[in-house]
Design a protein around this motif. Structure first.
Motif, PDB file in Angstrom:
ATOM      1  N   VAL A 103       0.786  -1.211  -0.075  1.00 28.58           N
ATOM      2  CA  VAL A 103      -0.073   0.011  -0.023  1.00 28.58           C
ATOM      3  C   VAL A 103       0.715   1.151  -0.107  1.00 28.58           C
ATOM      4  O   VAL A 103       0.835   1.945  -1.063  1.00 28.58           O
ATOM      5  CB  VAL A 103      -1.055   0.236   1.069  1.00 28.58           C
ATOM      6  CG1 VAL A 103      -1.667   1.407   1.015  1.00 28.58           C
ATOM      7  CG2 VAL A 103      -1.743  -1.292   1.162  1.00 28.58           C
ATOM      8  N   GLN A 150       3.061   1.591  -3.021  1.00 29.23           N
ATOM      9  CA  GLN A 150       2.559   1.930  -4.478  1.00 29.23           C
ATOM     10  C   GLN A 150       1.742   3.276  -4.289  1.00 29.23           C
ATOM     11  O   GLN A 150       1.169   3.891  -5.264  1.00 29.23           O
ATOM     12  CB  GLN A 150       1.408   0.949  -4.646  1.00 29.23           C
ATOM     13  CG  GLN A 150       2.000  -0.408  -4.922  1.00 29.23           C
ATOM     14  CD  GLN A 150       2.587  -1.088  -3.540  1.00 29.23           C
ATOM     15  OE1 GLN A 150       1.880  -1.220  -2.810  1.00 29.23           O
ATOM     16  NE2 GLN A 150       3.789  -1.705  -3.901  1.00 29.23           N
ATOM     17  N   THR A 151       1.592   3.917  -3.119  1.00 27.94           N
ATOM     18  CA  THR A 151       1.023   5.312  -3.035  1.00 27.94           C
ATOM     19  C   THR A 151       1.677   6.342  -2.544  1.00 27.94           C
ATOM     20  O   THR A 151       2.166   7.398  -3.372  1.00 27.94           O
ATOM     21  CB  THR A 151      -0.284   5.276  -2.057  1.00 27.94           C
ATOM     22  OG1 THR A 151       0.172   4.754  -0.643  1.00 27.94           O
ATOM     23  CG2 THR A 151      -1.489   4.419  -2.772  1.00 27.94           C
TER      24      THR A 151
END
Length: 273
Positions: free
Chosen positions: A159, A162-163
């Motif tokens: 998470v 990827q952000t």
């Protein structure tokens, strides 16, 4: 937010300046074209070998069942290529500035001249300017590599990787990209690297407003070449602000009408009569 928007205005002002002085735009494109050819070859090589590198680095995954082996190595290949792209964006500016030192030095001087006020000159021979530029670029690159390795490691965190990590990557890239670009004007003002970094930290949001949109644009190689002269011009305008140039005698704030430019001197394209 005001500083963030102010940084973006300097970026736009620099592009307007070079497109309003067409011969300087053409003059400033040459170093970028040379660097583009070199970096395009390097990125093609990285893209071609990224799969093999991922396989070499993960022998422990050979016995994994499908599709996990393919997904894992595909993800790792993407991370390696992304890291290479991150480093390319940062080092492209440093290498292009080094290749084009006489070109961008003259362009930056002409921007100062057109804005009015003092036009600082380093007074150093070309070889010395190249040495100082290369030395400082290596020092900055060391900092970038540390951040790059940290972000690379965080990229494996679910998470967040990827952000948040891509967002931080663009911010780090934009910050150091702006440092490289403002160095052209600040070196002429005899501002050492430590002082330059302190200046940028004092206006961090302005620096990000200038650098992050430029990083996003620089992801497209041809765009990077065409925006480079304007980026140097905009960074010169920002350097004037950071050094109090807008308040100097004869100086002005960004966006106000400029005084007529004096004829260019030194290394640069011939005057047009």
């Amino acid at each position: 937010m005001r500083d963030l928007a102010g940084g973006f205005r300097y970026l736009l002002a620099g592009q307007r300046w070079v497109f309003g002085h067409g011969r300087w735009l053409g003059f400033g494109l040459l170093p970028g074209l040379v660097s583009l050819v070199l970096y395009a070859a390097a990125m093609v090589g990285l893209y071609s070998g990224a799969d093999d590198l991922a396989a070499w680095a993960t022998p422990f995954a050979e016995d994994w069942s499908s599709p996990w082996l393919g997904l894992f190595r595909g993800f790792l290949t993407g991370v390696v290529f992304g890291l290479g792209l991150f480093l390319a964006v940062i080092t492209f500016t440093a290498v292009t500035l080094l290749v084009g030192q006489p070109f961008y030095e003259s362009l930056s001087e002409q921007v100062d001249r057109s804005e009015g006020g003092e036009v600082p000159e380093s007074g150093l021979p070309l070889w010395r300017e190249l040495w100082v530029s290369a030395r400082d670029s290596v020092r900055v690159l060391g900092r970038v590599l540390l951040y790059g390795l940290l972000l690379f490691a965080l990229g494996f965190v679910p998470v967040i990787g990827q952000t948040v990590v891509p967002f931080l990557g663009f911010c780090v890239s934009g910050y150091f990209l702006t440092q490289e670009l403002t160095a052209v004007a600040l070196q002429r003002r005899k501002v050492e690297l430590a002082e330059r970094l302190e200046l940028l930290r004092s206006r961090r949001m302005m620096v990000l407003g200038f650098g992050v949109p430029l990083v996003l644009a620089f992801v497209v190689p041809l765009v990077a070449v065409f925006l480079m002269p304007g980026a140097v011009a905009g960074a010169t305008l920002m350097a004037r602000d950071l050094m109090g140039g807008a308040d100097a005698p004869g100086g002005r704030a960004a966006g106000e009408p400029a005084a007529p430019a004096a004829p260019a001197t030194g290394f640069g394209p011939p005057p047009v009569y």
